[in-house]
Design a protein around this motif. Structure first.
Motif, PDB file in Angstrom:
ATOM      1  N   ASP A   1     -10.191  -0.559 -12.246  1.00  0.00           N
ATOM      2  CA  ASP A   1      -8.781  -0.941 -12.328  1.00  0.00           C
ATOM      3  C   ASP A   1      -8.140  -1.051 -10.948  1.00  0.00           C
ATOM      4  O   ASP A   1      -6.928  -0.895 -10.795  1.00  0.00           O
ATOM      5  N   PHE A   2      -8.950  -1.344  -9.936  1.00  0.00           N
ATOM      6  CA  PHE A   2      -8.440  -1.469  -8.574  1.00  0.00           C
ATOM      7  C   PHE A   2      -8.014  -2.905  -8.281  1.00  0.00           C
ATOM      8  O   PHE A   2      -8.677  -3.864  -8.685  1.00  0.00           O
ATOM      9  N   ASP A   3      -6.898  -3.038  -7.551  1.00  0.00           N
ATOM     10  CA  ASP A   3      -6.412  -4.326  -7.069  1.00  0.00           C
ATOM     11  C   ASP A   3      -6.621  -4.397  -5.554  1.00  0.00           C
ATOM     12  O   ASP A   3      -6.731  -3.372  -4.881  1.00  0.00           O
ATOM     13  N   ILE A   4      -6.637  -5.598  -5.007  1.00  0.00           N
ATOM     14  CA  ILE A   4      -6.941  -5.800  -3.587  1.00  0.00           C
ATOM     15  C   ILE A   4      -5.645  -5.919  -2.795  1.00  0.00           C
ATOM     16  O   ILE A   4      -4.785  -6.746  -3.119  1.00  0.00           O
ATOM     17  N   THR A   5      -5.503  -5.103  -1.743  1.00  0.00           N
ATOM     18  CA  THR A   5      -4.265  -5.115  -0.968  1.00  0.00           C
ATOM     19  C   THR A   5      -4.428  -5.623   0.461  1.00  0.00           C
ATOM     20  O   THR A   5      -3.429  -5.938   1.109  1.00  0.00           O
ATOM     21  N   ASP A   6      -5.640  -5.707   0.981  1.00  0.00           N
ATOM     22  CA  ASP A   6      -5.851  -6.298   2.309  1.00  0.00           C
ATOM     23  C   ASP A   6      -7.345  -6.389   2.577  1.00  0.00           C
ATOM     24  O   ASP A   6      -8.166  -5.873   1.805  1.00  0.00           O
TER      25      ASP A   6
END
Length: 342
Positions: free
Chosen positions: A241-246
């Motif tokens: 459930d991880f999203d990409i931030t950089d």
């Protein structure tokens, strides 16, 4: 067992979903777009794992960090940054529509000890007027090269280029085609990663963009190579459930991604994932191993920004920053690691 401090922070984070949107929207004042000197106090962070002295976390070695505070109203919401001078002078963007600049100060052991010469300037339109509508300047991703800053914006999805002038940032001089169909980009899940591929690699230094959480039908995350000889859309396999931030490319051509997960029950998590460079190509599903995962038992917050740089002694460094959403429940952090390659 988690420390009491970690447990308290997890409880406080449960309120963020209710407060952060309101706080961010309220931040950023109308009026002048002049460069604003900002007083920043920084408390050194010696331990990444709260109340533990260990320094090694898989291939990453914790060097040190800073917890940054300021009485200035506009300070915070730091979404992305890049070093202009390795480990020292930096440029960044806040998702409230500000540029920021400053310098990381170091102690005798080369650990971060403070922030100096921090300045902020509100983004402006072609007429030179400050842009006050957040949906127009929700800046999330940043790349720098040859005196040009390339910024990814959410809500009003676009990728724009600016000439870097710390004394007076002007309006964008160029808009780029980000290739991903605009209908596939979710309103608040756009391009949080904007980075240049390696100059000597297959993409010849071209720009690569990765969305935070705009998913295709297979549940993978939209991305694109928007410059170079092999332009095209690809996706990144969503892992949990991880999203990409950089993200930023490593010297060997792999892509290091910063990822974030949040739930009301467990609070926030942070993860670093190394995407195999050869899988970053048109039509592919890029993937790679997790290098580090940390929860609220560690010195993390809403980790949003990442840069990769080389120290004077040749060490490969990874630096991270967090976005406090202008919330009293969150913190502005700077964290620094050595990424060991063997």
């Amino acid at each position: 067992m988690k420390s009491k401090r970690g447990g308290l922070r997890q409880t406080l984070f449960a309120a963020i979903a209710l407060l952060s949107g309101v706080a961010s929207a309220a931040a950023g004042s109308a009026g002048s777009s002049a460069v604003e000197p900002v007083e920043v106090s920084a408390r050194p962070i010696a331990e990444f794992h709260i109340s533990h002295a260990d320094k090694q976390f898989g291939p990453l070695e914790f060097v040190g960090g800073l917890e940054m505070t300021s009485p200035t109203r506009d300070f915070g919401a730091l979404s992305a940054f890049r070093f202009l001078k390795a480990g020292s002078d930096f440029i960044g963007v806040a998702d409230t529509g500000f540029w920021f600049f400053g310098t990381v100060v170091r102690d005798a052991d080369n650990r971060p000890s403070g922030i100096q010469n921090f300045r902020m300037q509100q983004m402006v339109n072609e007429a030179g007027r400050a842009i006050d509508e957040k949906w127009e300047v929700d800046a999330e991703g940043l790349a720098v090269k040859d005196g040009v800053a390339t910024v990814g914006f959410e809500r009003d999805h676009h990728v724009a280029q600016f000439k870097i002038d710390p004394a007076d940032m002007k309006a964008s001089f160029k808009q780029l085609d980000f290739l991903v169909p605009a209908r596939e980009l979710r309103q608040n899940r756009g391009f949080e990663t904007v980075t240049h591929a390696n100059a000597n690699g297959q993409h010849e230094g071209g720009l690569v963009v990765v969305s935070e959480k705009s998913l295709d039908k297979a549940g993978n995350i939209y991305a694109a190579i928007i410059e170079g000889p092999h332009k095209g859309v690809f996706t990144v396999k969503r892992n949990g459930d991880f999203d990409i931030t950089d993200g930023a490319f490593l010297p060997d051509g792999d892509l290091l991604l910063l990822e974030r997960s949040f739930s009301m029950a467990r609070g926030v998590k942070m993860r670093l994932r190394r995407i195999y460079g050869e899988s970053v190509e048109k039509g592919a599903v890029a993937d790679g191993p997790v290098l580090l995962e940390a929860d609220m038992g560690y010195q993390i917050d809403n980790m949003e920004g990442l840069d990769v740089w080389t120290r004077n002694d040749g060490a490969l460094m990874v630096s991270l920053i967090s976005d406090d959403n202008h919330s009293i429940l969150q913190r502005n952090l700077y964290l620094e690691f050595i990424l060991h390659q063997d």
